[in-house]
Write a protein that holds these residues in place. Structure first.
Motif, PDB file in Angstrom:
ATOM      1  N   GLU A  51     -51.091 -46.333   8.847  1.00  0.00           N
ATOM      2  CA  GLU A  51     -49.711 -45.926   9.126  1.00  0.00           C
ATOM      3  C   GLU A  51     -49.064 -45.326   7.885  1.00  0.00           C
ATOM      4  N   SER A  52     -49.294 -45.935   6.728  1.00  0.00           N
ATOM      5  CA  SER A  52     -48.732 -45.418   5.479  1.00  0.00           C
ATOM      6  C   SER A  52     -49.273 -44.022   5.188  1.00  0.00           C
TER       7      SER A  52
ATOM      8  N   HIS B 161     -46.826 -40.525   5.099  1.00  0.00           N
ATOM      9  CA  HIS B 161     -46.647 -39.745   3.875  1.00  0.00           C
ATOM     10  C   HIS B 161     -47.408 -38.420   3.881  1.00  0.00           C
TER      11      HIS B 161
ATOM     12  N   GLY C  31     -55.389 -44.938   0.101  1.00  0.00           N
ATOM     13  CA  GLY C  31     -55.714 -45.678   1.321  1.00  0.00           C
ATOM     14  C   GLY C  31     -57.076 -46.327   1.238  1.00  0.00           C
TER      15      GLY C  31
ATOM     16  N   LYS D 170     -56.875 -49.402  -0.965  1.00  0.00           N
ATOM     17  CA  LYS D 170     -56.176 -50.502  -0.293  1.00  0.00           C
ATOM     18  C   LYS D 170     -57.081 -51.190   0.725  1.00  0.00           C
TER      19      LYS D 170
ATOM     20  N   LEU E  34     -51.741 -51.031   8.679  1.00  0.00           N
ATOM     21  CA  LEU E  34     -50.681 -50.672   7.734  1.00  0.00           C
ATOM     22  C   LEU E  34     -51.127 -49.556   6.790  1.00  0.00           C
TER      23      LEU E  34
END
Length: 213
Positions: A203-204, A208, A188, A191, A200
């Motif tokens: 949220e990812s 997970h 994260g 990214k 996004l």
């Protein structure tokens, strides 16, 4: 405000905050100590460079501003009071108290969380609370967060996980779970630095995240 002090955190989180503000449409002017201090000559050079017309809005980053000598800080006063058009100034340092009061009074101070035991405990407690929720509740409870704050959150979490992973009392299953979470946090983080959507990325991470440690 056009002049800001980014204080607290670690040198890494302060740098992450600045990096999160950058884009190809920002002209960065980075001032840092080339020796033991930030000299008057360097400050004069910075001010002179502002006479050149910029293609994009400018961001001035004075790194470890506590290394500015008193004459250097005094030379900055006029710039802080009346920065050129489309120019924002950021001074990063461990504490705003390391700067002259005349500098601090002309800036907005943004305090980052310190990487101490309290912030480590808070990060892990926050993570544990999130993991106890269903995926739907995790996403429903997500709050709005800007890129800089998200970077700091991931960095604090990574530091907390690193400390936790070195604990000798963990079982093999706990080590595996914490390792997975650390991998998710690092992904994260990367990214966000690549300018992926903040919402996004978060949220990812939540989707997970395992359900128990």
């Amino acid at each position: 405000m056009h002049a800001n002090i980014i204080a607290g955190g670690t040198k890494q989180t302060r740098e992450l905050y600045i990096r999160s503000l950058l884009s190809p449409q920002i002209d960065l002017l980075h001032l840092y100590a080339e020796s033991a201090s930030l000299t008057l000559k360097q400050v004069h050079g910075l001010i002179s460079s502002l006479g050149v017309i910029a293609r994009f809005p400018r961001l001035i980053w004075i790194e470890e501003a506590n290394l500015l000598t008193p004459p250097s800080q005094n030379a900055l006063l006029k710039l802080l009071e009346e920065p050129p058009q489309n120019t924002t100034i950021y001074l990063t340092c461990r504490s705003a108290r390391a700067l002259l009061p005349t500098i601090a009074s002309r800036c907005q101070t943004i305090a980052l969380p310190t990487n101490d035991l309290r912030s480590t405990i808070y990060a892990l407690r926050s993570l544990k609370e999130i993991m106890s929720l269903s995926v739907g509740d995790r996403l429903a409870g997500i709050s709005k967060m800007d890129r800089a704050t998200a970077l700091i959150w991931f960095t604090t979490l990574e530091a907390a996980l690193c400390d936790k992973l070195h604990a000798r009392s963990l079982s093999p299953s706990q080590l595996t779970t914490l390792g997975k979470i650390a991998h998710l946090a690092l992904a994260g983080h990367e990214k966000l630095l690549s300018n992926c959507s903040v919402s996004l990325v978060r949220e990812s991470f939540l989707l997970h995240l395992p359900h128990a440690v």
